[in-house]
Design a protein around this motif. Sequence first.
Motif, PDB file in Angstrom:
ATOM      1  N   PRO A 199      12.054 -31.470  43.640  1.00 31.64           N
ATOM      2  CA  PRO A 199      11.242 -31.764  42.457  1.00 31.64           C
ATOM      3  C   PRO A 199       9.810 -31.234  42.578  1.00 31.64           C
ATOM      4  O   PRO A 199       9.297 -31.024  43.681  1.00 31.64           O
ATOM      5  CB  PRO A 199      11.252 -33.304  42.390  1.00 31.64           C
ATOM      6  N   PRO A 200       9.158 -31.013  41.443  1.00 28.05           N
ATOM      7  CA  PRO A 200       7.772 -30.555  41.461  1.00 28.05           C
ATOM      8  C   PRO A 200       6.876 -31.446  42.314  1.00 28.05           C
ATOM      9  O   PRO A 200       7.115 -32.653  42.437  1.00 28.05           O
ATOM     10  CB  PRO A 200       7.367 -30.629  39.983  1.00 28.05           C
ATOM     11  N   PHE A 201       5.870 -30.809  42.908  1.00 33.48           N
ATOM     12  CA  PHE A 201       4.782 -31.448  43.645  1.00 33.48           C
ATOM     13  C   PHE A 201       5.159 -31.891  45.060  1.00 33.48           C
ATOM     14  O   PHE A 201       4.296 -32.357  45.801  1.00 33.48           O
ATOM     15  CB  PHE A 201       4.223 -32.677  42.897  1.00 33.48           C
ATOM     16  N   ILE A 245      13.677 -25.031  42.774  1.00 32.48           N
ATOM     17  CA  ILE A 245      12.466 -25.472  43.452  1.00 32.48           C
ATOM     18  C   ILE A 245      11.395 -25.633  42.386  1.00 32.48           C
ATOM     19  O   ILE A 245      11.064 -24.682  41.673  1.00 32.48           O
ATOM     20  CB  ILE A 245      12.043 -24.457  44.524  1.00 32.48           C
ATOM     21  N   GLY A 246      10.851 -26.839  42.261  1.00 31.13           N
ATOM     22  CA  GLY A 246       9.919 -27.122  41.182  1.00 31.13           C
ATOM     23  C   GLY A 246       8.537 -26.538  41.399  1.00 31.13           C
ATOM     24  O   GLY A 246       8.191 -26.045  42.483  1.00 31.13           O
ATOM     25  N   ALA A 297      14.262 -45.549  38.985  1.00 33.06           N
ATOM     26  CA  ALA A 297      13.012 -44.832  39.239  1.00 33.06           C
ATOM     27  C   ALA A 297      12.595 -44.028  38.014  1.00 33.06           C
ATOM     28  O   ALA A 297      11.420 -44.026  37.623  1.00 33.06           O
ATOM     29  CB  ALA A 297      13.165 -43.931  40.454  1.00 33.06           C
ATOM     30  N   LEU A 298      13.551 -43.346  37.387  1.00 34.40           N
ATOM     31  CA  LEU A 298      13.233 -42.561  36.196  1.00 34.40           C
ATOM     32  C   LEU A 298      12.750 -43.459  35.058  1.00 34.40           C
ATOM     33  O   LEU A 298      11.818 -43.119  34.325  1.00 34.40           O
ATOM     34  CB  LEU A 298      14.453 -41.760  35.749  1.00 34.40           C
ATOM     35  N   LEU A 345       7.951 -33.773  36.019  1.00 33.03           N
ATOM     36  CA  LEU A 345       8.737 -34.316  37.122  1.00 33.03           C
ATOM     37  C   LEU A 345      10.007 -34.982  36.623  1.00 33.03           C
ATOM     38  O   LEU A 345      11.104 -34.729  37.139  1.00 33.03           O
ATOM     39  CB  LEU A 345       7.869 -35.303  37.910  1.00 33.03           C
ATOM     40  N   ARG A 346       9.893 -35.816  35.607  1.00 34.51           N
ATOM     41  CA  ARG A 346      11.066 -36.524  35.080  1.00 34.51           C
ATOM     42  C   ARG A 346      12.090 -35.553  34.502  1.00 34.51           C
ATOM     43  O   ARG A 346      13.296 -35.682  34.755  1.00 34.51           O
ATOM     44  CB  ARG A 346      10.672 -37.543  34.013  1.00 34.51           C
ATOM     45  N   ASP A 347      11.624 -34.586  33.719  1.00 31.61           N
ATOM     46  CA  ASP A 347      12.547 -33.633  33.107  1.00 31.61           C
ATOM     47  C   ASP A 347      13.288 -32.833  34.172  1.00 31.61           C
ATOM     48  O   ASP A 347      14.481 -32.538  34.023  1.00 31.61           O
ATOM     49  CB  ASP A 347      11.792 -32.681  32.184  1.00 31.61           C
ATOM     50  N   PHE A 348      12.585 -32.464  35.239  1.00 30.48           N
ATOM     51  CA  PHE A 348      13.224 -31.715  36.323  1.00 30.48           C
ATOM     52  C   PHE A 348      14.333 -32.551  36.960  1.00 30.48           C
ATOM     53  O   PHE A 348      15.448 -32.058  37.178  1.00 30.48           O
ATOM     54  CB  PHE A 348      12.173 -31.338  37.369  1.00 30.48           C
TER      55      PHE A 348
END
Length: 263
Positions: A179-181, A162-163, A229-230, A250-253
């Motif tokens: 993902p985060p946020f 869980i980000g 998307a990435l 976000l991308r790294d996660f």
Amino acid sequence: MAPNIHSTALVDAAAQLDPTVTVGPYAVIGPHVQIGAHTSIGAHCVIEGHTRIGEDNRIFQFSSLGAAPQDKKYAGEPTRLEIGHRNTIREFCTFNVGTVQDRGVTSIGDDNWIMAYVHIAHDCVVGNQTILANNATLAGHVQVGDQAIIGGLTGVHQFSRIGAHVMAGFASRISQDVPPFMMVDGNPLAVRGLNLEGLRRRGFSAQRMAGIKQAYRLLYRQGLTLEAALSAMADVPHSHPEAEGDIALLRDFVIASQRGIAR
């Protein structure tokens, strides 16, 4: 017996307690336990195993910390539970030590608000300033990022992540990485949008949130493949430089996900 340790408490002579620690009635503290300054241990708590607890924690009555993991492979290895500083741990919480099949340590960071009946299983990693509401349950090897909120009666499947800054609603079933946020809820789990109110409360500027919104649209609203998307998200900091660190988080996660992300 020190005056701040109740006469009915059983504290092993080998346990290492700062002189300012308070221990309530009928608590049991084992020989391999270390507890830092100004931490209070409520009545009937059991703290065992190789457990280290930092400073200024408030641990309420009937919690069980440092017990053996609920894992059939566990054979009594000296794995650990580590809890940071200034955490509030409410009644009937259960945190287990780790296993040698993973990190060997279950860790909880600083300034967390952990409500009643929360279970944190072996080898979990909980960050800082999180909120875990009543009966939230983390299976083994779960990771929870900083300032995430997990709603009551929510279950998190083993190895899920869980980000940071996630908001998971009441009674959710989490079996993929979040993902985060993001703001999620339901069974099956669904992403409902961004945790914008949480970000505002944490001081995110309008410029940072604009960049996060753009990344969210690419990931969830434009029908792109995950790879596309990435790739597109990598360009977002050009137009939203204030959000560069957030986009990288976000991308790294997402790139590191092994279970796949909730979409």
